[in-house]
Design a protein around this motif. Structure first.
Motif, PDB file in Angstrom:
ATOM      1  N   ALA A 219      11.085 -63.179 -66.383  1.00 19.93           N
ATOM      2  CA  ALA A 219      11.510 -62.498 -65.163  1.00 19.93           C
ATOM      3  C   ALA A 219      12.732 -61.619 -65.427  1.00 19.93           C
ATOM      4  N   VAL A 220      12.826 -60.527 -64.695  1.00 18.28           N
ATOM      5  CA  VAL A 220      13.977 -59.625 -64.799  1.00 18.28           C
ATOM      6  C   VAL A 220      15.086 -60.191 -63.918  1.00 18.28           C
ATOM      7  N   PRO A 221      16.331 -60.238 -64.425  1.00 17.75           N
ATOM      8  CA  PRO A 221      17.426 -60.761 -63.596  1.00 17.75           C
ATOM      9  C   PRO A 221      17.576 -59.959 -62.302  1.00 17.75           C
ATOM     10  N   ALA A 222      17.978 -60.617 -61.238  1.00 17.40           N
ATOM     11  CA  ALA A 222      18.118 -59.970 -59.930  1.00 17.40           C
ATOM     12  C   ALA A 222      19.173 -58.867 -59.950  1.00 17.40           C
ATOM     13  N   ASP A 223      20.177 -58.982 -60.823  1.00 11.80           N
ATOM     14  CA  ASP A 223      21.243 -57.977 -60.853  1.00 11.80           C
ATOM     15  C   ASP A 223      20.964 -56.857 -61.865  1.00 11.80           C
ATOM     16  N   PHE A 224      19.762 -56.776 -62.401  1.00 12.70           N
ATOM     17  CA  PHE A 224      19.406 -55.745 -63.370  1.00 12.70           C
ATOM     18  C   PHE A 224      19.395 -54.378 -62.704  1.00 12.70           C
ATOM     19  N   ASP A 225      20.036 -53.397 -63.343  1.00 12.48           N
ATOM     20  CA  ASP A 225      20.098 -52.035 -62.817  1.00 12.48           C
ATOM     21  C   ASP A 225      19.244 -51.136 -63.708  1.00 12.48           C
ATOM     22  N   PRO A 226      18.094 -50.653 -63.224  1.00 17.03           N
ATOM     23  CA  PRO A 226      17.241 -49.826 -64.058  1.00 17.03           C
ATOM     24  C   PRO A 226      17.918 -48.521 -64.480  1.00 17.03           C
ATOM     25  N   ALA A 227      18.889 -48.051 -63.714  1.00 17.33           N
ATOM     26  CA  ALA A 227      19.610 -46.825 -64.077  1.00 17.33           C
ATOM     27  C   ALA A 227      20.395 -47.026 -65.379  1.00 17.33           C
ATOM     28  N   SER A 228      20.707 -48.260 -65.724  1.00 10.44           N
ATOM     29  CA  SER A 228      21.440 -48.513 -66.974  1.00 10.44           C
ATOM     30  C   SER A 228      20.603 -48.142 -68.187  1.00 10.44           C
ATOM     31  N   LEU A 229      19.304 -48.058 -68.063  1.00 11.19           N
ATOM     32  CA  LEU A 229      18.443 -47.665 -69.160  1.00 11.19           C
ATOM     33  C   LEU A 229      18.568 -46.161 -69.463  1.00 11.19           C
ATOM     34  N   LEU A 230      18.998 -45.379 -68.486  1.00 10.41           N
ATOM     35  CA  LEU A 230      19.127 -43.934 -68.659  1.00 10.41           C
ATOM     36  C   LEU A 230      20.467 -43.520 -69.268  1.00 10.41           C
ATOM     37  N   ARG A 231      21.424 -44.403 -69.230  1.00  9.83           N
ATOM     38  CA  ARG A 231      22.751 -44.070 -69.788  1.00  9.83           C
ATOM     39  C   ARG A 231      22.719 -44.084 -71.305  1.00  9.83           C
ATOM     40  N   PRO A 232      23.353 -43.077 -71.931  1.00  8.90           N
ATOM     41  CA  PRO A 232      23.360 -43.039 -73.409  1.00  8.90           C
ATOM     42  C   PRO A 232      24.247 -44.095 -74.042  1.00  8.90           C
TER      43      PRO A 232
END
Length: 60
Positions: free
Chosen positions: A47-60
């Motif tokens: 499961a993905v943690p509830a506080d996971f921010d998908p926008a963090s994947l776009l940051r270099p």
């Protein structure tokens, strides 16, 4: 033929072999299906943690 038995268009049916004849029966799930559909799909992934921010994947 559906009306006398209270079957709507799209009702699910199942066939049962009882001796020689075949019976056509209205199929009902053992557990009621959820209205939202949430949780119907099962995954083998963790499961993905509830506080996971998908926008963090776009940051270099």
């Amino acid at each position: 033929m559906r009306q006398p038995f209270g079957l709507a268009r799209g009702s699910r049916m199942r066939f049962a072999l009882v001796g020689d004849p075949i019976e056509l029966r209205h199929w009902k799930p053992e557990q009621p299906l959820p209205e939202s559909g949430f949780g119907l799909l099962k995954s083998s992934r963790p499961a993905v943690p509830a506080d996971f921010d998908p926008a963090s994947l776009l940051r270099p």
